[in-house]
Scaffold this active site. Structure first.
Site, short mmCIF file in Angstrom:
data_model
loop_
_atom_site.label_atom_id
_atom_site.label_comp_id
_atom_site.label_asym_id
_atom_site.label_seq_id
_atom_site.Cartn_x
_atom_site.Cartn_y
_atom_site.Cartn_z
N GLU A 24 0.84 -1.20 0.00
CA GLU A 24 0.00 0.00 0.00
C GLU A 24 0.87 1.25 0.00
OE1 GLU A 24 -3.02 0.17 3.04
OE2 GLU A 24 -4.04 -1.61 2.26
N HIS A 82 -4.17 6.47 0.54
CA HIS A 82 -3.44 5.21 0.46
C HIS A 82 -4.00 4.39 -0.67
CE1 HIS A 82 -6.74 3.76 3.02
NE2 HIS A 82 -6.34 2.52 2.83
N HIS A 84 -4.79 0.50 -2.44
CA HIS A 84 -5.17 -0.89 -2.13
C HIS A 84 -4.85 -1.76 -3.34
CE1 HIS A 84 -8.71 -0.17 0.94
NE2 HIS A 84 -7.54 0.08 1.48
N ASP A 94 -9.41 0.15 7.83
CA ASP A 94 -9.60 1.58 7.54
C ASP A 94 -10.74 2.16 8.38
OD1 ASP A 94 -7.58 1.56 5.67
OD2 ASP A 94 -8.92 1.14 4.00
ZN LIG Z 1 -7.11 0.74 3.28
#
Ligand SMILES: [Zn+2]
Length: 134
Positions: A24, A82, A84, A94
């Site tokens: 990530e 961020h 994924h 999250d």
């Molecule tokens: Zn995430």
């Protein structure tokens, strides 16, 4: 709430996500914040301290430096970015952190299909918000 980004910001974030995929990628977003919109003026990319494909963490020192710099220029902290290696939707992890951070904006990019989405927690509920790239 509308999140406004410049094309160059999106390109920078996509490039970073591509480079570190499937880890990530993460970044801090600074700019001007009002009740109705968040205008990104600066994107500060940071290494993912966890080097994980399912979670991210930014080094506290990197955070402080970025905040100090932004503060000098009168920029507000808008939120976190961020990526994924999965769909651009907040994960259970999250959600947990969204609660801790309050009403900041979470910008998520899927490093597998390139889709970009933004979310904000309001009154305990996570809502997707509009993104405008200009
Ligand atoms: Zn995430």
């Amino acid at each position: 709430m509308i999140l406004r980004l410049k094309r160059q910001h999106v390109n920078l974030l996509k490039e970073e996500a591509r480079k570190v995929h499937p880890i990530e990628a993460c970044a801090m977003l600074f700019g001007k914040l009002t009740q109705k919109e968040a205008v990104v003026k600066r994107v500060v990319v940071a290494p993912n301290k966890l080097q994980s494909t399912v979670r991210f963490e930014i080094d506290p020192e990197t955070f402080v430096d970025a905040f100090t710099e932004a503060d000098k220029e009168g920029l507000d902290f808008i939120g976190l970015f961020h990526s994924h290696p999965a769909p651009a939707k907040p994960s259970l992890i999250d959600h947990k952190y969204m609660k801790l951070w309050g009403d900041i904006i979470w910008l998520i990019l899927s490093s597998t299909n390139g889709s970009l989405a933004a979310y904000q927690m309001r009154n305990g509920k996570v809502r997707e918000i509009t993104i405008r790239v200009e």
